[in-house]
Design a protein around this motif. Sequence first.
Motif, short mmCIF file in Angstrom:
data_model
loop_
_atom_site.label_atom_id
_atom_site.label_comp_id
_atom_site.label_asym_id
_atom_site.label_seq_id
_atom_site.Cartn_x
_atom_site.Cartn_y
_atom_site.Cartn_z
N TYR B 53 0.84 -1.20 0.00
CA TYR B 53 0.00 0.00 0.00
C TYR B 53 0.88 1.26 0.00
O TYR B 53 0.57 2.24 -0.69
CB TYR B 53 -0.93 0.00 1.21
CG TYR B 53 -1.82 1.23 1.23
CD1 TYR B 53 -2.74 1.45 0.22
CD2 TYR B 53 -1.73 2.16 2.26
CE1 TYR B 53 -3.53 2.58 0.21
CE2 TYR B 53 -2.53 3.29 2.27
CZ TYR B 53 -3.43 3.49 1.24
OH TYR B 53 -4.22 4.61 1.23
N VAL B 57 0.80 4.32 -2.66
CA VAL B 57 0.73 5.74 -2.28
C VAL B 57 1.86 6.51 -2.94
O VAL B 57 1.65 7.61 -3.49
CB VAL B 57 0.79 5.90 -0.74
CG1 VAL B 57 0.95 7.37 -0.34
CG2 VAL B 57 -0.44 5.30 -0.09
N SER B 66 -5.04 7.74 -3.42
CA SER B 66 -4.56 6.72 -2.48
C SER B 66 -5.71 6.20 -1.62
O SER B 66 -5.83 4.98 -1.37
CB SER B 66 -3.47 7.29 -1.56
OG SER B 66 -2.45 7.83 -2.32
N LEU B 67 -6.56 7.12 -1.17
CA LEU B 67 -7.72 6.71 -0.36
C LEU B 67 -8.69 5.86 -1.18
O LEU B 67 -9.27 4.88 -0.68
CB LEU B 67 -8.45 7.95 0.18
CG LEU B 67 -7.79 8.63 1.37
CD1 LEU B 67 -8.55 9.89 1.75
CD2 LEU B 67 -7.75 7.68 2.57
N LEU B 70 -7.33 2.44 -1.44
CA LEU B 70 -7.54 1.75 -0.16
C LEU B 70 -8.99 1.28 -0.03
O LEU B 70 -9.25 0.14 0.39
CB LEU B 70 -7.19 2.71 0.99
CG LEU B 70 -7.40 2.16 2.40
CD1 LEU B 70 -6.46 1.00 2.67
CD2 LEU B 70 -7.19 3.25 3.45
N ALA B 73 -9.56 -1.76 -2.13
CA ALA B 73 -8.97 -2.96 -1.51
C ALA B 73 -9.82 -3.43 -0.33
O ALA B 73 -10.05 -4.65 -0.16
CB ALA B 73 -7.55 -2.63 -1.03
N LEU B 74 -10.30 -2.48 0.47
CA LEU B 74 -11.11 -2.87 1.64
C LEU B 74 -12.44 -3.47 1.21
O LEU B 74 -12.92 -4.45 1.81
CB LEU B 74 -11.36 -1.65 2.53
CG LEU B 74 -10.15 -1.11 3.29
CD1 LEU B 74 -10.53 0.11 4.12
CD2 LEU B 74 -9.54 -2.17 4.19
#
Lengths: 414, 96
Positions: B53, B57, B66-67, B70, B73-74
């Motif tokens: 990760y 980033v 980047s968020l 994330l 992925a979550l």
Amino acid sequence: MMRPTRTAGGVAALTLALTALAIVIESPAAIIAAGSLSIFLLWRAGRFSRNLHALAASLTVSRDVNRTILRQGAEAHVRVRVDLAPPPGMEVRVRDIPPAVAVGTAPLAESGETATYTIRIMAPGRTTFGGVILSARDTYFSYDLHIRHLNKPSLRVFPVRAAEGGGGREGSGMQEFEVDRKANLEGPTVRGFRLYRSGDDPRLIDWKISAKHNVFYVRELTGLEGGTPFIVVDLPTREEGDHETFARYSMIVADAIEGAIESRTGCSLLVIAGGEVTRFLSGTSDVGEAFAALGGLVPVESRAPLYRAPGSAVLSTRARLPGGGEGPEKAYRARLGRVLTGFVRENRSPFGDAVAAALARVEATEVHLYTLARGDASHLAQVIHLARSRGMRVVAKMPRGAPIPPGADAMEAI
Amino acid sequence: MTDRRFLILCAGEVLVVAVGNLLAALVIQVLILAAFLDDRRGYPILIAAVALYAAVVAILGHILLSLLALAIALICGYAALTLHDYRLTQWARGSA
């Protein structure tokens, strides 16, 4: 569904705060912090899920019911043993689910334990247990898994007769209940059936049901609802009192046994002297035999003192104490529980085994414990805990002012 | 986990944010999480995921992207867990 614990909630809140901070200050380091905590939670959730799978796969449930064919409204005693392999760091409890048409609550059990409880089936027909609920918890997540397929054995419940149920027949349309017209003339009716045990009266074998299931079943009569009374008499020792006290105690015990035999169809009697079982009679109807077993209720020398040993039943109860507290206290309780459990498994007392065997033979739901309750009461504590672990209610009958043995459900002054 | 350890984690995250540098933040973060855990079985997998990760980033170079990465992925991870949970529930019902 997996539920987060307080710890996981705290980490999630911290993650959200870091995410907001990262957006405000546009810091890659804050993004790394927020992202790594999110990934951390996901990783823990995955690990918990994998452990739960392994745990559920290792679960074996052994459920025994004293009667699988019974009449509507009758009680059945259930013993459930749970075996599983909990992964490190995971707390696991299992609760049995009684049939949907039954009244009764099962206690929580841990791995290797046997939970005992009583249910009352309220509706006729064939029914099964609801399975078990596997409750697992680690630091971050918890889960209550309802495993329905562990539902053996099935129970067959006969409807209560119309006369017993108080239901009228007129205008009710189809006949809802079976009616045994001869029953009013023949005395006690059949309450239920159970498997034949060595020593049962062969006349009580129900040949029709035995032939159908290819195993002997005996009838249980309504007159015996709740089982024959189980009387436990603790013989006094020589140093425990005067002649007048012994005479009074002897008279009260003899009256109780005689009354039990006359009012019911029999009486089960266990005579103990300290840590020694001197006599056991199962369901006797012979007053003379019962009195002979008491040996005149003369004071005896204590030949097998227990020296305040609590016994395996008491130790098992202590080992199951809830692990409250935090940090070292919790760790201490958990370790103490493991030590006590190990001690219980490896140290069995002949007295405890003899009492447990006697309790297994009787059908009683209540134990009347007669004692003068003087001196070492460890044998009384063992009897009480063994009876309670089988779901029996214990009434201690003792002189007023005597110390009440721990664990007794009620005390009556004699 | 005690409240004290959670407070240490919070303080560690403040340190990670204060460092500012991406690589230093990654190293400190890994150390903090290692100190936070009782049982470190499977911890290298977590380190690899966090390092991956961090690389994302660094490559994207933008906070919101980047968020978004994330979040994707979550969501994928959550979907995998839900599928796992569904299979477990089916097994518990006796239909699998």
